[in-house]
Design an enzyme around this catalytic site. Structure first.
Site, PDB file in Angstrom:
ATOM      1  N   GLY A  27      43.376  21.772  69.433  1.00 10.85           N
ATOM      2  CA  GLY A  27      44.409  20.872  68.910  1.00 10.85           C
ATOM      3  C   GLY A  27      45.726  21.597  68.644  1.00 10.85           C
ATOM      4  O   GLY A  27      46.787  20.971  68.676  1.00 10.85           O
ATOM      5  N   GLU A  86      47.370  21.602  71.868  1.00  8.87           N
ATOM      6  CA  GLU A  86      47.749  20.211  72.148  1.00  8.87           C
ATOM      7  C   GLU A  86      48.954  19.793  71.298  1.00  8.87           C
ATOM      8  O   GLU A  86      49.820  19.050  71.759  1.00  8.87           O
ATOM      9  CB  GLU A  86      46.552  19.291  71.895  1.00  8.87           C
ATOM     10  CG  GLU A  86      45.472  19.486  72.971  1.00  8.87           C
ATOM     11  CD  GLU A  86      44.127  18.894  72.596  1.00  8.87           C
ATOM     12  OE1 GLU A  86      43.640  19.202  71.476  1.00  8.87           O
ATOM     13  OE2 GLU A  86      43.549  18.145  73.383  1.00  8.87           O
ATOM     14  N   GLU A 103      37.502  24.140  73.396  1.00 10.25           N
ATOM     15  CA  GLU A 103      36.549  23.144  72.891  1.00 10.25           C
ATOM     16  C   GLU A 103      35.209  23.207  73.616  1.00 10.25           C
ATOM     17  O   GLU A 103      34.166  22.889  73.061  1.00 10.25           O
ATOM     18  CB  GLU A 103      37.134  21.728  73.035  1.00 10.25           C
ATOM     19  CG  GLU A 103      38.308  21.430  72.116  1.00 10.25           C
ATOM     20  CD  GLU A 103      39.659  21.764  72.737  1.00 10.25           C
ATOM     21  OE1 GLU A 103      39.714  22.544  73.723  1.00 10.25           O
ATOM     22  OE2 GLU A 103      40.665  21.250  72.228  1.00 10.25           O
ATOM     23  N   ALA A 110      41.698  21.685  65.877  1.00 13.69           N
ATOM     24  CA  ALA A 110      41.248  20.704  64.893  1.00 13.69           C
ATOM     25  C   ALA A 110      40.263  21.402  63.957  1.00 13.69           C
ATOM     26  O   ALA A 110      39.635  22.396  64.333  1.00 13.69           O
ATOM     27  CB  ALA A 110      40.582  19.539  65.606  1.00 13.69           C
TER      28      ALA A 110
HETATM   29  N1  CAA Z   1      38.475  24.864  62.276  1.00 14.84           N
HETATM   30  C1  CAA Z   1      38.100  25.255  61.057  1.00 14.84           C
HETATM   31  N2  CAA Z   1      38.212  26.520  60.604  1.00 14.84           N
HETATM   32  C2  CAA Z   1      38.738  27.428  61.443  1.00 14.84           C
HETATM   33  C3  CAA Z   1      39.147  27.105  62.730  1.00 14.84           C
HETATM   34  C4  CAA Z   1      39.013  25.735  63.149  1.00 14.84           C
HETATM   35  N3  CAA Z   1      39.430  25.308  64.347  1.00 14.84           N
HETATM   36  N4  CAA Z   1      39.615  28.202  63.334  1.00 14.84           N
HETATM   37  C5  CAA Z   1      39.500  29.197  62.440  1.00 14.84           C
HETATM   38  N5  CAA Z   1      38.964  28.747  61.285  1.00 14.84           N
HETATM   39  C6  CAA Z   1      38.662  29.495  60.064  1.00 14.84           C
HETATM   40  C7  CAA Z   1      37.446  30.344  60.266  1.00 14.84           C
HETATM   41  O1  CAA Z   1      36.260  29.604  60.086  1.00 14.84           O
HETATM   42  C8  CAA Z   1      37.657  31.389  59.198  1.00 14.84           C
HETATM   43  O2  CAA Z   1      37.298  30.811  57.955  1.00 14.84           O
HETATM   44  P1  CAA Z   1      36.396  31.681  56.896  1.00 14.84           P
HETATM   45  O3  CAA Z   1      37.264  32.855  56.553  1.00 14.84           O
HETATM   46  O4  CAA Z   1      36.189  30.711  55.775  1.00 14.84           O
HETATM   47  O5  CAA Z   1      35.170  32.075  57.629  1.00 14.84           O
HETATM   48  C9  CAA Z   1      39.173  31.584  59.195  1.00 14.84           C
HETATM   49  O6  CAA Z   1      39.722  30.393  59.810  1.00 14.84           O
HETATM   50  C10 CAA Z   1      39.629  32.781  60.003  1.00 14.84           C
HETATM   51  O7  CAA Z   1      39.044  32.702  61.297  1.00 14.84           O
HETATM   52  P2  CAA Z   1      38.155  33.853  61.950  1.00 14.84           P
HETATM   53  O8  CAA Z   1      37.503  34.675  60.919  1.00 14.84           O
HETATM   54  O9  CAA Z   1      37.265  33.211  62.972  1.00 14.84           O
HETATM   55  O10 CAA Z   1      39.300  34.711  62.662  1.00 14.84           O
HETATM   56  P3  CAA Z   1      39.175  35.603  63.974  1.00 14.84           P
HETATM   57  O11 CAA Z   1      40.462  36.342  64.081  1.00 14.84           O
HETATM   58  O12 CAA Z   1      37.899  36.380  63.983  1.00 14.84           O
HETATM   59  O13 CAA Z   1      39.072  34.558  65.181  1.00 14.84           O
HETATM   60  C11 CAA Z   1      39.739  32.598  66.424  1.00 14.84           C
HETATM   61  C12 CAA Z   1      40.166  33.713  65.467  1.00 14.84           C
HETATM   62  C13 CAA Z   1      39.414  33.185  67.799  1.00 14.84           C
HETATM   63  C14 CAA Z   1      40.922  31.662  66.544  1.00 14.84           C
HETATM   64  C15 CAA Z   1      38.481  31.855  65.871  1.00 14.84           C
HETATM   65  O14 CAA Z   1      38.748  31.507  64.518  1.00 14.84           O
HETATM   66  C16 CAA Z   1      38.137  30.616  66.610  1.00 14.84           C
HETATM   67  O15 CAA Z   1      37.537  30.694  67.668  1.00 14.84           O
HETATM   68  N6  CAA Z   1      38.482  29.423  66.045  1.00 14.84           N
HETATM   69  C17 CAA Z   1      38.107  28.159  66.622  1.00 14.84           C
HETATM   70  C18 CAA Z   1      38.977  27.834  67.840  1.00 14.84           C
HETATM   71  C19 CAA Z   1      38.538  26.516  68.433  1.00 14.84           C
HETATM   72  O16 CAA Z   1      37.423  26.353  68.904  1.00 14.84           O
HETATM   73  N7  CAA Z   1      39.471  25.518  68.421  1.00 14.84           N
HETATM   74  C20 CAA Z   1      39.180  24.193  68.954  1.00 14.84           C
HETATM   75  C21 CAA Z   1      38.776  23.280  67.848  1.00 14.84           C
HETATM   76  S1  CAA Z   1      38.214  21.683  68.411  1.00 14.84           S
HETATM   77  C22 CAA Z   1      39.642  20.807  68.774  1.00 14.84           C
HETATM   78  O17 CAA Z   1      40.743  21.294  68.596  1.00 14.84           O
HETATM   79  C23 CAA Z   1      39.437  19.395  69.322  1.00 14.84           C
HETATM   80  C24 CAA Z   1      40.674  18.721  69.771  1.00 14.84           C
HETATM   81  O18 CAA Z   1      40.975  18.642  70.972  1.00 14.84           O
HETATM   82  C25 CAA Z   1      41.547  18.045  68.830  1.00 14.84           C
END
Ligand code: CAA
Length: 259
Positions: free
Chosen positions: A110, A113, A133, A67
């Site tokens: 998500g 999911e 998460e 998400a």
């Molecule tokens: N939401 C918003 N933006 C996201 C994102 C997310 N879930 N995942 C990645 N992005 C964005 C980053 O912020 C980044 O944007 P900028 O270039 O503007 O900074 C861009 O995508 C590229 O990401 P990274 O630079 O972080 O890429 P990376 O290769 O270094 O890392 C990753 C990749 C490990 C996937 C890391 O991006 C990450 O940890 N993302 C979040 C994963 C996460 O926590 N997901 C769960 C979300 S909560 C949820 O999903 C609730 C639910 O149950 C519905």
């Protein structure tokens, strides 16, 4: 219909449609609009007689990284209740036609999911699945605790949900989360091939079979536990229970009569 965050091809192969998540810079983070677009596209494809199976995919780097955290970060619990984003997910679940997720790269939160909401998963060797998460102070909200647990079992689901650790495509396959793993250049073709195979069957039989398999998920654990308990207690009405327990206490072999 035109969409901002997805690309739709209603005939990527005969009777097969494709929806591609298209926010590559954000690793296909699932904002509200994107999820609404998936719902709308699925509704339209479900109503289209020329479509019998649907493939949902992202790109090589990410199916979806979850998400949209930036969209959610400032929200309060009341905002979340009012927005009720998961009603969109409930609509997606009602899609009658089979949906195959073609997954490469990150399928997190998500994103994981969403592929579990699909009916089958074809993964590239680079796919990674996770429910991270917990690392951002929340927990899965779009079915992760339920569908992941049913797919991979309690201890693996606990580990993924409580530590946020990702699992590889190989681990996901071994755990029963994924149908098939193929080299990265083939994952989409392979998903379309699987969808085409299903599209060659009777569409009504396929839809009813999908509905029936999903029904298996609708029995609550509590209901199952009550059922089990009732049967357990009932067994105390049998002679075999008396005999079996007596034999244990008397350190001898039981002589069961089936009474
Ligand atoms: N939401 C918003 N933006 C996201 C994102 C997310 N879930 N995942 C990645 N992005 C964005 C980053 O912020 C980044 O944007 P900028 O270039 O503007 O900074 C861009 O995508 C590229 O990401 P990274 O630079 O972080 O890429 P990376 O290769 O270094 O890392 C990753 C990749 C490990 C996937 C890391 O991006 C990450 O940890 N993302 C979040 C994963 C996460 O926590 N997901 C769960 C979300 S909560 C949820 O999903 C609730 C639910 O149950 C519905």
């Amino acid at each position: 219909m035109s969409y901002e965050f997805i690309l739709v091809d209603a005939q990527v192969a005969p009777f097969v449609a494709k929806i591609q998540l298209n926010r590559p810079k954000e690793l296909n983070a699932l904002n509200l609009q994107l999820m609404g677009e998936i719902r709308d596209a699925l509704l339209a494809l479900d109503a289209d007689d020329a479509v019998r199976a649907i493939v949902i995919t992202g790109n090589e780097r990410a199916f979806a990284a979850g998400a949209d955290i930036k969209q959610m970060a400032g929200r309060t619990a009341i905002d979340m209740l009012k927005i009720d984003q998961f009603s969109t997910w409930d609509s997606i679940r009602k899609t009658k036609k089979p949906i195959i997720a073609a997954v490469s790269g990150f399928a997190l939160g998500g994103g994981c999911e969403l592929c579990m909401l699909c009916d089958m998963i074809v993964a590239s060797e680079t796919a990674q699945f996770g429910q991270p998460e917990i690392n951002i102070g929340v927990m899965p909200g779009a079915g992760g605790t339920q569908r992941l647990t049913r797919a991979v079992g309690k201890v693996r689901a606990m580990e993924m949900v409580l530590t946020g650790k990702f699992i590889s495509a190989e681990e996901a396959k071994a755990a029963g989360l994924v149908n098939k793993i193929v080299p990265v250049e083939l994952y989409l073709d392979e998903a379309i091939k699987l969808a085409s195979e299903i599209a060659g069957k009777s569409p009504i039989a396929v839809q009813m079979a999908k509905e029936s398999v999903l029904k298996a998920f609708d029995t609550h654990l509590q209901e199952g536990l009550f059922f089990e308990r009732k049967n357990f207690y009932m067994l105390f009405a049998t002679e075999d229970q008396k005999e079996g327990m007596a034999a244990f206490v008397e350190k001898r072999k039981p002589d069961f009569k089936g009474q």
